[in-house]
Structure formats: structure tokens, C-alpha cells
Design an enzyme around this catalytic site. Structure first.
Site: not given
Ligand code: COA
Length: 155
Positions: A18, A42, A88, A125
Site C-alpha cells: 500500500h 468484511k 498487483r 493483508s
Molecule cells: N499491496 C498490498 N495489498 C494489496 C494491494 C497492494 N498494493 N492492493 C490490494 N491489496 C490487498 C489488500 O491488502 C486486501 O487484502 P485482504 O483481502 O487480504 O484483506 C485485498 O487486496 C483487497 O484490497 P482492498 O483495496 O481492500 O480492496 P477491496 O476489494 O476489499 O475493497 C474498495 C475495495 C474498498 C475500494 C471497494 O470495495 C469500495 O469502494 N467500497 C465502497 C463501496 C462501493 O462504492 N462499492 C461499489 C464499488 S463499484
């Protein structure tokens, strides 16, 4: 023209991966907002306050907020020019592409994708929580400033 970028994520916990994206994003935006998503579906190990504290430790000059609801609503409220997401590996592309398309359709906002450094292409994570649970070495995965906060969760 001022470019406000929002980097949303769950950051449970933030990782060196990150931080890599944050550093790259800062070079592109005049103002970067890190947005901690509170997702009821989550279950997080860290509270939004703890995530904010960790992110402040690793990126003190950045605006860090927690949000609930749609990211496009936050983007409108903050007058953001674009969202930032890291890629990634190839497998990140499909779900990210879907989210980017949906956000564009709902709010007319573009998503800017930044390539993760290959050192961090395997990182998540969940992986970090598991290493911490088994008391493994964290120095290659999380910034040293937040290691103690992670260790505290697994006494
Ligand atoms: N380095 C390390 N880990 C990374 C990474 C990076 N560059 N990029 C992604 N990851 C990992 C995260 O650690 C996380 O790991 P985990 O699942 O083991 O905890 C996983 O990838 C998911 O990453 P995250 O960025 O938390 O994405 P997500 O898919 O859980 O959530 C949001 C993405 C929060 C941006 C999205 O769900 C959102 O916008 N939510 C708000 C509601 C909304 O608007 N929804 C409609 C979207 S169209």
C-alpha cells in the site's frame, strides 16, 4: 488545475505494498486522500481508528479518512478528479476493471491504476495477519512504524 486523488481500500492492516502505491500516487496528485472503507460484509481485525493511526504513521502528510457507503459519494463530496487503485498481478485486473466501470457509470469518475512494484505483487493483508498470528517475521511486509501495532493484536 488541482488534482485530488482518492486511494480507497480496507487496509487491514496497511502494507509495504500500500505504501508503494501511496508514494506513487503522491507524485501524480496535488492532494491525496486515503479512504478507509468500512465494509460491514468484511470483518476487520483493526478498527477504522487503528487503521487511521497506522496510515498516519506511514504517511503523515496525507489526508486520511474513514468512510461508509459508496466511494463515488465520497469522491463527489471531496471533488476528486480520480480514484487510485493498485494492480498487483493479472488476477487483480478483472474485479478492478468491473469496479472502475461501475464507478464511472454511477459517478462519472475515472480510476487510475498504478502498477505495484514486483516486490509487493504477492502481498495481501490476509497474508500479513497470518504471518503475525504465527509470530513470523514482518519486516519485508509492513512498514516498521506499524509493526508493534500489528504484534499487539497477537499477544
Ligand atoms: N499491496 C498490498 N495489498 C494489496 C494491494 C497492494 N498494493 N492492493 C490490494 N491489496 C490487498 C489488500 O491488502 C486486501 O487484502 P485482504 O483481502 O487480504 O484483506 C485485498 O487486496 C483487497 O484490497 P482492498 O483495496 O481492500 O480492496 P477491496 O476489494 O476489499 O475493497 C474498495 C475495495 C474498498 C475500494 C471497494 O470495495 C469500495 O469502494 N467500497 C465502497 C463501496 C462501493 O462504492 N462499492 C461499489 C464499488 S463499484
Amino acid at each position: 488545475m488541482e488534482h485530488i486523488g482518492i486511494f480507497p481500500g480496507t487496509f487491514d492492516p496497511p502494507t509495504l505494498g500500500h505504501l508503494d502505491i501511496i508514494r506513487k500516487a503522491k507524485k501524480i496528485c496535488n492532494h491525496l486522500i486515503i479512504a478507509i472503507a468500512i465494509k460491514p460484509d468484511k470483518k476487520s481485525l483493526f478498527s477504522p481508528e487503528e487503521k487511521k493511526e497506522m496510515l498516519q504513521k506511514i504517511s503523515s502528510d496525507t489526508d486520511i479518512i474513514a468512510f461508509q457507503g459508496l466511494i463515488i459519494e465520497l469522491a463527489k463530496q471531496k471533488k476528486a478528479s480520480f480514484l487510485i487503485r493498485g494492480l498487483r498481478s493479472e488476477s487483480d485486473f478483472e474485479p478492478e476493471f468491473q469496479m472502475a466501470q461501475a464507478n464511472k457509470r454511477m459517478g462519472g469518475i475515472e480510476t487510475l491504476f498504478l502498477m505495484a512494484d514486483e516486490r509487493y505483487s504477492h502481498m495481501s493483508s490476509t497474508l500479513i495477519r497470518e504471518i503475525a498470528y504465527f509470530k513470523g517475521p514482518l519486516h519485508d511486509f509492513v512498514p516498521k512504524e506499524i509493526e508493534a501495532m500489528i504484534r499487539k493484536k497477537f499477544p
